[in-house]
Design a protein around this motif. Structure first.
Motif, short mmCIF file in Angstrom:
data_model
loop_
_atom_site.label_atom_id
_atom_site.label_comp_id
_atom_site.label_asym_id
_atom_site.label_seq_id
_atom_site.Cartn_x
_atom_site.Cartn_y
_atom_site.Cartn_z
N ARG A 74 0.79 -1.21 0.00
CA ARG A 74 0.00 0.00 0.00
C ARG A 74 0.82 1.27 0.00
O ARG A 74 0.34 2.33 -0.40
N PHE A 124 1.54 -5.38 -2.24
CA PHE A 124 0.79 -5.59 -3.48
C PHE A 124 1.57 -6.37 -4.53
O PHE A 124 0.99 -7.03 -5.40
N LYS A 157 0.75 -10.18 -4.53
CA LYS A 157 -0.65 -10.61 -4.64
C LYS A 157 -1.01 -10.94 -6.09
O LYS A 157 -0.51 -10.33 -7.03
N TRP A 217 -3.67 -10.30 -8.60
CA TRP A 217 -4.74 -9.34 -8.80
C TRP A 217 -5.82 -9.94 -9.70
O TRP A 217 -5.55 -10.83 -10.51
N TYR A 277 -7.34 -5.18 -6.92
CA TYR A 277 -7.03 -5.92 -5.70
C TYR A 277 -7.67 -5.22 -4.51
O TYR A 277 -7.61 -3.99 -4.39
N SER A 288 -7.37 -4.96 -0.61
CA SER A 288 -6.51 -5.23 0.54
C SER A 288 -7.34 -5.13 1.81
O SER A 288 -7.92 -4.08 2.09
N GLU A 304 -4.19 -5.46 6.77
CA GLU A 304 -3.15 -6.17 6.02
C GLU A 304 -1.84 -5.39 6.11
O GLU A 304 -1.78 -4.19 5.83
N GLU A 305 -0.78 -6.09 6.52
CA GLU A 305 0.54 -5.49 6.73
C GLU A 305 0.49 -4.29 7.68
O GLU A 305 1.36 -3.43 7.65
N ASN A 342 -10.24 -1.29 4.56
CA ASN A 342 -10.34 -2.14 3.37
C ASN A 342 -10.09 -1.24 2.16
O ASN A 342 -10.88 -0.33 1.89
#
Length: 355
Positions: free
Chosen positions: A82, A117, A120, A122, A136, A138, A142-143, A148
């Motif tokens: 992100r 990212f 991942k 996508w 995507y 997230s 996350e991390e 969201n």
């Protein structure tokens, strides 16, 4: 010279965490070809004509998903999030709350953490002959990042040999976001040695100095009288090994240049006299990270079967400033639920005529 071609799509048909991966190809009438994979929403190959009329693959990368998964350098061509670049000590505060992130670059959180990212698969939203879009979502936490976050990135190939990259992000909770693409460019062709002969131009008169851990200091600095003055085009080799503390902190160039250019004006450019290929960058972002591949280590073997050594590529990472959540004076990276983040970057390729 090598004869370049796109990787075999069958080598990109794989499963990662029960999600299938693929290779996608965009072509235009001038012969340019660009390959992508949904693993990391990343650029795999960019084939562009050189001054001799031959196609050269001007980005580093690999011939299969397996090689991307095993690579020492995880970011080749990937969409980064992100938060692109570094966040000091893996932490930041937002509305008085402390958020703790994984530290994967010394004491820093780099490029959104080890499972950012880039790692991942996508979802492909649309796919046309000249445009593809990936998405995507997230999940909150996350991390370590709040909210969201739904992110889309689209790539469009034009008849003018432009790759237009558009980012869009929405959140359901106040968060911080910084997106970029991490293509490693070599305009002589990937695997063709170092890029020290490349001629760079930045109209920027300021850059962000960094400390020993590569975190920016509080203020922008003038490029006057420094190795960071690219206002007149010059070779990367001209100043990269000068005895300047900033170059030592980055082991070469690994710094953000301040961008005040509108997207209609060139924010950065690179040119190889050997191939004749020129790359121009246009962006809505306030910064461009110039990275000269200083930490590539010979551990990875690329598409042409050659090792990727130190300074065998450069990156033009269009983005907001590193560590922005901890520097309130920097352009804001805060995204509210009521907002939509939109960003655009164009990589334009052409042949520069010799004078």
């Amino acid at each position: 010279m090598d004869i370049y071609s796109l990787p075999d799509y069958r080598n990109f048909e794989h499963k990662i965490n029960e999600k299938k991966t693929h290779l996608f190809i965009l072509k235009n009438r001038t012969g340019m070809q660009v390959a992508f994979t949904d693993y990391g929403a990343r650029i795999v190959s960019i084939l562009v004509p050189d001054k001799f009329g031959n196609l050269r693959d001007v980005v580093l990368g690999f011939n299969s998903i397996h090689e991307y998964l095993q690579a020492d350098e995880q970011y080749h061509g990937a969409t980064i999030g992100r938060f692109a670049n570094r966040i000091a000590n893996g932490q930041f505060h937002l509305d008085g709350k402390k958020y703790t992130l994984p530290r994967n670059n010394g004491s820093n959180c780099l490029h959104g953490g080890p499972t950012g990212f880039h790692s991942k698969v996508w979802d492909r939203r649309t796919s046309f002959k000249k445009k593809i879009e990936f998405c995507y979502v997230s999940p909150d936490g996350e991390e370590g990042f709040p909210g969201n976050l739904k992110t889309t990135v689209s790539y469009e190939l034009t008849e003018e040999n432009e790759i237009i990259i558009k980012y869009k992000a929405e959140t359901d909770k106040k968060t911080v976001v910084n997106l970029t693409n991490h293509a490693y460019f070599n305009l002589d062709g990937e695997g063709q040695g170092d890029v020290l002969n490349h001629i760079l131009h930045f109209p920027s008169d300021h850059f962000l100095p960094i400390d020993e851990s590569q975190i920016p200091l509080d203020n922008e600095a003038s490029v006057d009288g420094t190795a960071f003055d690219f206002r007149s085009p010059k070779k990367i080799s001209e100043d990269i090994d000068k005895d300047e503390s900033q170059l030592k902190h980055g082991n070469g160039y690994d710094h953000t240049f301040v961008n005040h250019q509108p997207i209609s004006q060139v924010a950065a450019s690179a040119y190889s006299p050997d191939s004749g290929i020129r790359l121009e960058v246009f962006t809505t972002e306030p910064g461009i990270q110039l990275y000269t591949g200083n930490f590539l280590t010979d551990k990875d073997t690329g598409k042409s079967g050659r090792k990727y050594s130190s300074r065998s590529a450069f990156c033009f990472e269009t983005q907001h400033y590193p560590d922005s959540p901890n520097h309130p004076q920097f352009p804001s990276v805060v995204l509210e639920p009521s907002q939509i983040l939109e960003s655009e970057t164009i990589y334009k390729f052409s042949i520069k005529k010799e004078i």
